[in-house]
Design a protein around this motif. Structure first.
Motif, short mmCIF file in Angstrom:
data_model
loop_
_atom_site.label_atom_id
_atom_site.label_comp_id
_atom_site.label_asym_id
_atom_site.label_seq_id
_atom_site.Cartn_x
_atom_site.Cartn_y
_atom_site.Cartn_z
N PRO A 475 0.81 -1.24 0.11
CA PRO A 475 0.10 -0.01 0.06
C PRO A 475 0.97 1.29 -0.01
CG PRO A 475 0.15 -0.99 2.21
CD PRO A 475 0.83 -2.01 1.29
N GLN A 476 2.15 1.15 0.41
CA GLN A 476 3.09 2.43 0.50
C GLN A 476 3.83 2.68 -0.96
OE1 GLN A 476 5.33 1.57 3.72
NE2 GLN A 476 3.71 1.90 5.12
N ALA A 477 3.40 1.56 -2.02
CA ALA A 477 4.32 1.98 -3.34
C ALA A 477 3.61 2.87 -4.12
CB ALA A 477 4.16 0.60 -3.91
N LEU A 478 4.25 3.47 -5.22
CA LEU A 478 3.61 4.58 -5.98
C LEU A 478 2.19 4.17 -6.58
CD1 LEU A 478 7.16 5.59 -7.69
CD2 LEU A 478 5.86 6.69 -5.56
N ALA A 479 1.60 5.10 -6.86
CA ALA A 479 0.32 4.85 -7.38
C ALA A 479 0.46 3.82 -8.91
CB ALA A 479 -0.28 6.13 -7.84
N GLY A 480 -0.28 2.84 -8.91
CA GLY A 480 -0.03 1.82 -10.01
C GLY A 480 0.75 0.89 -9.67
N GLN A 481 1.76 0.95 -8.68
CA GLN A 481 2.65 -0.14 -8.54
C GLN A 481 2.42 -0.96 -7.55
OE1 GLN A 481 6.62 1.72 -8.77
NE2 GLN A 481 6.11 2.69 -10.60
N GLU A 482 1.20 -0.60 -6.86
CA GLU A 482 0.86 -1.31 -5.52
C GLU A 482 1.04 -2.91 -5.68
OE1 GLU A 482 -1.40 2.37 -5.76
OE2 GLU A 482 -1.17 0.89 -7.08
N PHE A 483 0.53 -3.44 -6.64
CA PHE A 483 0.26 -4.80 -7.07
C PHE A 483 1.40 -5.23 -8.05
CE2 PHE A 483 -0.85 -8.45 -9.83
CZ PHE A 483 -1.25 -9.44 -8.79
N THR A 484 2.50 -6.11 -7.75
CA THR A 484 3.38 -6.72 -8.49
C THR A 484 3.35 -8.19 -8.50
OG1 THR A 484 4.99 -6.65 -6.90
CG2 THR A 484 4.71 -4.86 -8.27
N ILE A 485 3.60 -8.66 -9.66
CA ILE A 485 3.79 -10.37 -9.59
C ILE A 485 4.59 -10.76 -10.54
CG2 ILE A 485 1.79 -10.69 -11.29
CD1 ILE A 485 0.82 -13.00 -9.27
#
Length: 839
Positions: A475-485
């Motif tokens: 949740p603390q990542a930049l906007a658009g990068q909250e989800f990574t896989i």
């Protein structure tokens, strides 16, 4: 009043300040109270202890040990702890919480003595229901409670439970992560499995709404029974056959499980039941299991006999954690006989290593005797993990958060004097990095602002497994990068042959098709219909087809666009070559005729009917033929300006010459009559006036056109499906038709006068030839208008060129061919006697 049945399981370690923990180690079911006897809770040994969860106890012990050994935190103050078990049972949780808040070894509500006067905080529980039971009592005494449950209790945490904290992120993050996961893999047809309780109901309702908003359908949402009474256990076994068949449906490849203990227990019993039955086909179908963060793969000790490979390739969310290296060393020193105050360790040891400690009081003999020298690292991961799990990491952070808050509180006391216990105030404001560098601080919801890890589970026949971190919800990542896989790091179930599983209600619509809703079915179930003419779809499962860009057109399969061909009349194509050849041929023929007339300028037939008009008409016709070439080739600004203007003025000159010739014929006949006053009109002045006057009017129209809305090069991308018409936009269509209209008016006047003079004596009569020529001229241009309006692109240009050539050739042939015939082939007729002879 006597106390209920006492469970001996607790763990005590003395300290000046005490932490309490409500752990979840055992399962417990109770009989339904019938009031026929004194109520009591019966322990169900067949549910027993989950060995893996003993790590939660060890994590708290390890964290307290770190705090006590750190001189920078609470110097000269030792932390102790007291651990009771919840038994996943409401009555037992409330009973043991009251023990923590009461006197030593006796449950006396509202009376504290011994070391428990220094109880500073409570840690627990493992799920939201147990946490709520603990918070119901601890909040009365304003004792802070730090839970590590994934879902918050159903009450309003901020208003009704102000002393409640969680070392996990808000559950909204997990819902968002599930949606992101499904959208990433394009899974739109999934099943939901949750317990039939408040948490399960909330999970299903919230998740279904979020999935629906993001275009994901649920094939079903199955509720598993909650096992709290023995009668409910019997009903659960009966439901295994009926409910289990629903989520083994081969069409549903992805199942999302709210993996709290009740649901996972039911799942395990289901698969265990089928693994020993003949109906093994149901469990052989590959599934992608998506588990919530409660999943720890070890909720029941029966895992020892359970084929865990069913869950290979599963994806689960997990509380973010990092490896604490010293924790592994701490575990390696664990010995069951060294912890006298720990009632859990021997039960854990027996369950984990499947042995018994020798008891002389027991008459039975066993070959599996626990020696205490067994090694934890030899246990399969399903029984126990040597690395700190997400729940243990949350407990570890909770202990350090309490220690940091206590340290601040004691520093404040030493600086400002004695004050009341206000641990909550300091707990809300703590912010520090733990031993592995993670930031620990509570947000406005009293939750830890960490994220969730996405884990891929690889299981093996020896009941061991491998956890691979393949993604993150931060949740603390930049906007658009909250989800990574990392999709390449995922190992799917062997049934999928390492190909990305497809979870859709029906086959995808291929490019060139669009989705059409099926009546009475969820929106994820649809038919595929071809795109309508003129539209395409270039991706799978598009809702609507769309048009190609203006300079492109759909291909045959309607799944892509092709560049449109430029459409203009080129000199290089057959039609252009033909028309150019005709224009040049007629131009050459006109030049030859002009040469013949100039060579024979002194002959009577050339002198007749105004020699200068004859030359002017031939020159005008020459330019008429040549101006048709302006309509060919790629339109440019200069050619667009000149083509229609040149056409209008040149043809006006030509028709004006014909009109002047016609009047010359009529006036010449009238002037020969005795006493006629027409003689003064016969001559160059009249013909020049007609020629110049008629032409100047057309020139004026053209000047107005050029000054108001002149023609310009343009692209017409709409008229033809596969071509872009490169054309000269007329600018003002009205002015274009004004030129044609004026030209038609002159032709009509000339035709009328010539028609009326057609019966004049042959000696003076050129009117017949003019009549025929104007008849051809008018016929051509009357046919031109509908043909011009009904065609597009190069065909329209070709129609105009053909009309120019045909009308010019009509004038040339009808007026001049007879004279050339006499001059060249019948010179004997080209004499004055023949010209003036009476009929």
């Amino acid at each position: 009043m006597t106390e209920p049945f006492q469970f001996p399981y607790k763990y005590y370690q003395a300290g000046f300040l005490t932490l309490a923990m409500i752990a979840t180690q055992f399962g417990c079911v109770s009989d339904v109270i019938t009031f026929s006897e004194h109520p009591k809770t019966k322990f169900a040994d067949e549910i027993g202890m989950a060995p893996k969860k003993y790590q939660h106890v060890l994590a708290l012990e390890f964290a307290v040990k770190e705090v006590n050994e750190n001189p920078m935190i609470l110097p000269n103050v030792t932390l102790g702890f007291y651990i009771y078990d919840s038994f996943t049972n409401a009555r037992m949780t409330l009973q043991n919480t009251l023990k923590l808040l009461s006197s030593w070894k006796q449950m006396v509500p509202n009376f504290n003595c011994d070391m428990q006067n220094n109880l500073m905080a409570v840690i627990g529980g493992h799920d939201s229901e147990i946490s709520l039971y603990v918070a119901t009592l601890s909040s009365i005494y304003k004792i802070p409670q730090i839970a590590y449950c994934i879902f918050a209790p159903v009450r309003s945490v901020k208003t009704q439970l102000p002393s409640f904290y969680r070392t996990v992120p808000n559950e909204e993050l997990q819902y968002t992560g599930i949606v992101h996961l499904f959208l990433h893999f394009h899974w739109t047809w999934v099943g939901i499995i949750a317990a039939d309780d408040d948490d399960g109901e909330k999970f299903v309702q919230v998740l279904r709404k979020m999935l629906y908003r993001n275009g994901v359908c649920t094939a079903f949402s199955e509720k598993t029974p909650v096992l709290s009474h023995t009668s409910e256990m019997l009903q659960a076994f009966e439901s295994i056959q009926t409910k289990g068949r629903l989520f083994t449906n081969s069409k549903v490849k992805v199942l999302i499980v709210n993996a709290e203990p009740q649901t996972t227990a039911w799942l395990i019993w289901y698969f265990y039941f089928h693994s020993v039955s003949e109906d093994t086909a149901l469990i052989s179908i590959g599934k992608v299991w998506v588990m919530t963060a409660q999943w720890d793969f070890s909720s029941q000790s029966m895992h020892r006999d359970f084929d865990v490979q069913i869950f290979t390739g599963a994806l689960s969310f997990a509380i973010h954690s990092k490896e604490v290296p010293e924790f592994t060393n701490f575990l390696q020193l664990l010995h069951p006989n060294s912890k006298k105050e720990d009632d859990f360790v021997k039960v854990f040891w027996e369950k984990a290593f499947n042995c018994l400690f020798f008891d002389p009081r027991e008459l039975r003999e066993t070959s599996d005797i626990c020696t205490g020298q067994e090694k934890l690292e030899n246990l399969p991961g399903l029984m126990f993990e040597m690395s700190m799990t997400g729940q243990s990491y949350s407990i570890y952070n909770a202990v350090h958060a309490i220690a940091q808050a206590l340290n601040k509180m004691h520093m404040f006391r030493s600086k400002h004097g004695k004050m009341e216990n206000r641990l909550n105030t300091f707990l809300r404001s703590i912010s520090f990095n733990n031993s592995v560098g993670d930031m620990v601080s509570f947000d406005e919801n009293s939750e830890l602002g960490t994220g969730l890890d996405i884990i891929n589970w690889m299981t093996f026949p020896n009941r061991s497994f491998l956890k691979v971190k393949v993604g993150r919800m931060d949740p603390q990542a930049l906007a658009g990068q909250e989800f990574t896989i990392n999709e390449e790091a995922i190992a799917w179930h062997t049934m999928f042959n390492q190909v990305l599983p497809i979870a859709v209600c029906n086959d995808n619509c291929h490019p060139g098709y669009r989705k059409k809703k099926k009546e009475g079915e969820p929106f994820c179930c649809y038919d595929c219909t071809p795109c309508p003419d003129g539209k395409i779809s270039d991706q799978k499962d598009t809702d609507n087809c769309f048009k190609c860009p203006e300079h492109q057109f759909p291909n045959w399969n309607q799944d892509g666009c092709l560049p449109k061909i430029l459409n203009f009349l080129s000199f290089g194509e057959s039609l252009g070559i033909t028309l150019a050849f005709l224009a040049l041929t007629f131009s050459l023929l006109t030049v030859l005729m002009l040469g013949v007339f100039i060579k024979n300028k002194d002959t009577p037939i050339v002198k007749a009917n105004n020699q200068n008009l004859t030359y002017s008409l031939l020159i005008a016709l020459l330019f008429c033929f040549l101006c048709s070439l302006l309509f060919m080739g790629h339109p440019q600004i200069l050619t667009c300006y000149s083509r229609q203007i040149a056409f209008g003025i040149i043809f006006t000159v030509a028709v004006s010459c014909v009109l002047a010739k016609t009047f010359t014929v009529v006036l010449a006949f009238k002037a020969t009559k005795p006493g006629s006053r027409m003689k003064k009109w016969v001559g160059k002045r009249l013909t020049n006036s007609i020629l110049l006057g008629s032409s100047l009017i057309q020139v004026a129209i053209c000047v107005v056109w050029l000054c108001t809305a002149p023609p310009f090069p343009d692209l017409d991308v709409h008229s033809l499906a596969e071509e872009v018409i490169v054309e000269c936009n007329e600018g003002s269509v009205t002015m274009f038709y004004c030129i044609l209209g004026y030209l038609g008016f002159l032709a009509l006047v000339s035709f009328t006068v010539a028609f009326l003079a057609r019966k004049l004596p042959d000696s003076f009569n050129e009117a017949k030839f003019i009549t025929f020529s104007m008849l051809v001229f008018c016929s051509v241009w009357l046919s031109f208008v509908p043909a011009y309006l009904s065609t597009k692109g190069k065909s329209m240009v070709a129609v105009e060129i053909f009309s120019i050539l045909a009308s010019s050739a009509g004038l040339l042939s009808c007026i001049f061919f007879p004279k050339c015939y006499i001059i060249i082939l019948k010179p004997e007729l080209n004499s004055r006697d023949q010209i003036i002879k009476k009929p």
